[in-house]
Design an enzyme around this catalytic site. Structure first.
Site, short mmCIF file in Angstrom:
data_model
loop_
_atom_site.label_atom_id
_atom_site.label_comp_id
_atom_site.label_asym_id
_atom_site.label_seq_id
_atom_site.Cartn_x
_atom_site.Cartn_y
_atom_site.Cartn_z
N ASP A 128 -6.11 18.91 -26.07
CA ASP A 128 -6.50 19.53 -24.79
C ASP A 128 -7.94 19.26 -24.36
O ASP A 128 -8.28 19.48 -23.21
CB ASP A 128 -6.32 21.05 -24.88
CG ASP A 128 -4.86 21.46 -24.86
OD1 ASP A 128 -4.01 20.59 -24.61
OD2 ASP A 128 -4.57 22.64 -25.11
N GLY A 186 -3.90 6.17 -11.47
CA GLY A 186 -3.86 5.97 -10.02
C GLY A 186 -2.84 6.90 -9.35
O GLY A 186 -2.16 6.51 -8.41
N ARG A 253 1.48 14.85 -28.45
CA ARG A 253 0.74 15.32 -29.61
C ARG A 253 0.82 14.36 -30.80
O ARG A 253 0.04 14.49 -31.75
CB ARG A 253 1.26 16.70 -30.03
CG ARG A 253 0.78 17.82 -29.16
CD ARG A 253 0.03 18.88 -29.95
NE ARG A 253 0.90 19.58 -30.83
CZ ARG A 253 1.39 20.81 -30.59
NH1 ARG A 253 1.07 21.43 -29.49
NH2 ARG A 253 2.16 21.39 -31.45
O1 F6P Z 1 -2.39 21.78 -28.99
C1 F6P Z 1 -2.57 22.10 -27.67
C2 F6P Z 1 -1.23 22.25 -27.01
O2 F6P Z 1 -0.54 21.04 -27.13
C3 F6P Z 1 -1.30 22.69 -25.57
O3 F6P Z 1 -1.57 21.65 -24.67
C4 F6P Z 1 0.05 23.29 -25.39
O4 F6P Z 1 0.07 24.21 -24.35
C5 F6P Z 1 0.28 23.96 -26.71
O5 F6P Z 1 -0.46 23.24 -27.64
C6 F6P Z 1 1.72 24.03 -27.14
O6 F6P Z 1 1.78 24.65 -28.39
P1 F6P Z 1 3.08 24.82 -29.26
O7 F6P Z 1 3.48 23.45 -29.72
O8 F6P Z 1 2.66 25.72 -30.37
O9 F6P Z 1 4.09 25.44 -28.34
#
Ligand code: F6P
Length: 319
Positions: A128, A186, A253
């Site tokens: 984030d 873009g 992620r």
């Molecule tokens: O690690 C940050 C994040 O990926 C945020 O962008 C997202 O809102 C949150 O974690 C989601 O978390 P989880 O996987 O615990 O639902």
């Protein structure tokens, strides 16, 4: 200082493994013993930890995720959880903690470290990029590139089939990923939690552009600002133009950390060990204006101020 421990907590971020590796190997180089705590604060509460050696972190620099695992741990915000975590620290003779994580992790480290007098140093790792006072976090660049790759692919089909797409990216409280990919991809519009948006005005722009011959749009929305599905539905209803939603979700992620995420991990993790050796506590290491720096936890956990207007101005000037 003889023995330190390292843990990863909160949402995983690509580059966490590179940071663990650097803490362990640099710690050993500095004649420290390094323990790895499993599943973040949960592992401290339940005494799940082990001594790590040089080889235990071999072959992980290029891997996303975290070999120590991670978890969200609401129990750690309760008295009982903290008490048990402190008991683990005492029993295992841990002199300092390196906490690799994001905003929530630093809040917990600040409370725990101050209350129980445990030296804690934070290493910012979160896709984030929501740590105040520093430029970027470990994993942010990787996540942005992952989302950007997906948006580039969407662009191909959006252009070919003359459609509008609403792409939802991660960011519950922070719109950094959305802003970064909107600029680099873009994209025509971006919707983030930090700025009120006017969907009617966006629809108006879409219709007028359509009359002038602009038929494909990509609108990026940060998850905390709204859902791609709802927004796409409203755009279709208002403009009568086919609009498709896409949720990128957790793919952002994972994956191989980029060079920037690994480089940050190395610099910040070694700096964190040095901070502990210097007797420092209650602060986070970070990267600011191309230099490694330290900031106190109080500052780091404040809401990150993004220069939102600058991003929007740039976006509009080149759309
Ligand atoms: O690690 C940050 C994040 O990926 C945020 O962008 C997202 O809102 C949150 O974690 C989601 O978390 P989880 O996987 O615990 O639902």
């Amino acid at each position: 200082m003889k023995r330190i421990a390292v843990l990863t907590t909160g949402g995983d971020a690509p580059g966490m493994n590179a940071a663990i590796r650097a803490v362990v190997r640099y710690g050993i180089f500095k004649k420290l013993e390094v323990m790895g705590v499993f599943r973040g604060w949960w592992g401290l509460i339940n005494e799940e930890l082990k001594l790590l050696d040089h080889r235990s972190v071999s072959g992980i620099i290029n891997q996303g995720g975290t070999i120590l695992k991670t978890a969200r741990c609401p129990e750690f915000f309760e008295e009982e959880g903290q008490r048990r975590a402190f008991a683990t620290i005492q029993k295992n003779a841990i002199d300092g903690l390196v906490v690799i994580g994001g905003n929530g992790s630093f809040k917990a480290a600040h409370v725990f470290g101050t209350k129980y007098n445990v030296p804690c140093i934070g290493v910012p790792a979160s896709i984030d990029n929501d740590i105040n006072g520093i430029d970027t976090t470990i994993g942010s660049d990787t996540a942005i590139n992952t989302a950007l790759g997906a948006i580039d692919n969407v662009r191909d089909t959006a252009t070919s089939m003359e459609r509008i797409f609403v792409v939802e990216v991660m960011g519950r409280d922070c719109g950094f990923i959305a802003l970064a990919v909107a600029l680099a991809g873009g994209c025509e519009e971006v919707i983030i939690p930090e700025k009120k948006f006017d969907l009617q005005a966006i629809c108006h722009d879409i219709v007028h552009a359509n009359i002038r011959g602009k038929v494909s749009w990509i609108i990026v929305v940060a998850e905390g600002a709204g859902s791609a599905e709802d927004i796409a539905k409203k755009i279709t209803e208002t403009t009568n133009l086919e609009t498709r939603p896409i949720v990128l979700g957790h793919v952002q992620r994972g994956g191989r950390p980029t060079a920037l995420s690994r480089d940050l991990a190395l610099r910040l993790a070694t700096e964190a060990v040095d901070c502990l050796l210097r007797g420092e506590r209650d602060l986070a290491v970070g990267f600011c204006c191309y230099k490694t720096t330290v900031i106190d936890f109080e500052t780091a956990i404040k809401k990150k101020e993004l220069n939102v207007e600058k991003f929007y101005t740039l976006l509009k000037q080149v759309t």
